[in-house]
Scaffold this motif. Sequence first.
Motif, mmCIF file in Angstrom:
data_model
loop_
_atom_site.group_PDB
_atom_site.id
_atom_site.type_symbol
_atom_site.label_atom_id
_atom_site.label_comp_id
_atom_site.label_asym_id
_atom_site.label_seq_id
_atom_site.Cartn_x
_atom_site.Cartn_y
_atom_site.Cartn_z
ATOM 1 N N PHE A 1 0.453 -1.147 0.010
ATOM 2 C CA PHE A 1 0.153 0.037 -0.305
ATOM 3 C C PHE A 1 0.716 0.900 -0.747
ATOM 4 N N PRO A 2 1.233 1.969 -1.356
ATOM 5 C CA PRO A 2 0.751 1.565 -2.622
ATOM 6 C C PRO A 2 2.084 0.541 -2.587
ATOM 7 N N ALA A 3 0.973 -0.116 -3.714
ATOM 8 C CA ALA A 3 1.956 -1.194 -4.805
ATOM 9 C C ALA A 3 3.079 -0.693 -5.002
ATOM 10 N N GLN A 4 4.726 -0.970 -4.896
ATOM 11 C CA GLN A 4 6.338 -0.874 -4.859
ATOM 12 C C GLN A 4 6.703 -1.771 -5.075
ATOM 13 N N ILE A 5 6.799 -2.121 -6.760
ATOM 14 C CA ILE A 5 8.342 -3.106 -6.936
ATOM 15 C C ILE A 5 9.424 -2.104 -6.524
ATOM 16 N N TYR A 6 10.593 -3.106 -5.955
ATOM 17 C CA TYR A 6 11.545 -2.236 -6.256
ATOM 18 C C TYR A 6 12.945 -3.310 -5.661
ATOM 19 N N THR A 7 14.018 -2.864 -6.236
ATOM 20 C CA THR A 7 15.368 -3.610 -6.262
ATOM 21 C C THR A 7 16.683 -3.195 -6.089
ATOM 22 N N ASP A 8 17.657 -3.562 -5.735
ATOM 23 C CA ASP A 8 18.625 -2.804 -5.753
ATOM 24 C C ASP A 8 20.058 -2.630 -7.368
ATOM 25 N N ARG A 9 19.975 -1.682 -7.916
ATOM 26 C CA ARG A 9 20.917 -1.651 -8.533
ATOM 27 C C ARG A 9 22.082 -1.734 -8.246
ATOM 28 N N LYS A 10 23.943 -1.937 -8.736
ATOM 29 C CA LYS A 10 24.780 -1.121 -8.032
ATOM 30 C C LYS A 10 24.646 -0.586 -6.628
ATOM 31 N N GLY A 11 24.053 -0.632 -5.723
ATOM 32 C CA GLY A 11 23.413 0.045 -4.528
ATOM 33 C C GLY A 11 23.090 1.629 -4.757
ATOM 34 N N GLU A 12 22.368 1.038 -6.194
ATOM 35 C CA GLU A 12 21.156 2.488 -5.696
ATOM 36 C C GLU A 12 19.506 1.118 -6.013
#
Length: 346
Positions: free
Chosen positions: A274-285
């Motif tokens: 809530f809210p819908a979020q998808i995230y990942t790490d790319r080279k520390g970002e």
Amino acid sequence: MRKLKVAIIGPGQIAEKVHAAYYATRNDVELVAAVHHNNIDKAREFAKRNGIPRYYTNADEMYEIEKPDIVSVCTPNKLHYGNVMQALKAGCHVLCEKPPALTSEEAKEMLEYSRSKNLILAYNFHNRFADDVGMIKEQVQQGALGEIYAVKVKALRRSGVPGWGSFTNKDLQGGGPLIDLGSHMLDAAFYVMGFPKVKKVTAKMFRKIGNKKSEGTLGKWDPSKYEVEDSFFGFIELEEGGLIQVESSFALNIKETSIMNVEFLGDEAGASLFPAQIYTDRKGELTYLLNRGTADPNRHQKSIKAFVDRCLGKPVMIADAEQGYKIQELIGALYESAEKGDSVLL
Ligand SMILES: NC(=O)c1ccc[n+]([C@@H]2O[C@H](COP(=O)([O-])OP(=O)(O)OC[C@H]3O[C@@H](n4cnc5c(N)ncnc54)[C@H](O)[C@@H]3O)[C@@H](O)[C@H]2O)c1
């Protein structure tokens, strides 16, 4: 086409703001009666405010006269079981407020009876009806997060003991924030994950603030009658190896006024509901793969809509009696663990 006749039992705030308000928007349903077993004035006033033609204190009489197709059960938790069973025995489809009941034995009987009579029994676990949850579930099913090995379920209020109703009464509610708020977020988490099997739970609960303070964001309460936990912390180990951490509070010294969310931690990406979020790490970002912005505010209406549509024969998703039973069983095990001070195997 004949309209579905609806009766509402437990004429309180959720009955009015959500159930009666939604039913009134549909022209294929008709609100026919309100029931309060021991307060005719409440039943009458509720009926009057919501344009409901008749009100009763005797539910048998109501079933006999009105012959409703649908019943909404919106009483304090302890009365869910009896009212749901009575409605099912009268041949009605039932939408019961969450939690399903006080014990898993009750929830199981409700499930089995509704099944044996081929009647729909749904629970108003409305959070799973938010578009956000649907989006995350779809992404989880497509493997966007990789292997989900940890989940954080948070249903926290800093100072949000309900100032109305019976939410501090252990006998009527069965518990505090875990059964009231935690049940919502646990349902959302388990729904997204497809109800994985639980192996073991370990929990601890506290009553440190609710019995001392008397006022917060949701009004005033009597600390001398504060009988439930005010914070709950638990670990849920899944049979396939994953871990779900649950935290729930009515009162807890956190910074935020309220946190109602679930985070899914996968080896490819993380997600929150809530809210819908998808995230990942790319080279520390931190990189967002999905970011919906704001959470769907219409989940309550969608939950009741799904129930009515299902009663009309549409194959839509509802929070069904079997899933309700599983959540009730989990809540029972978590409370048992916290009371015993030991892990509980399921
Ligand atoms: N889905 C949600 O988000 C949500 C939100 C709030 C409450 N709830 C659930 O809804 C239920 C009611 O909560 P509420 O906030 O509306 O509380 P409330 O106190 O406003 O409403 C409960 C009503 O039931 C009535 N009642 C008590 N005994 C009764 C009896 N014997 N027969 C008929 N009615 C009786 C009370 O007088 C009151 O009018 C609870 O189970 C709660 O967990 C769900």
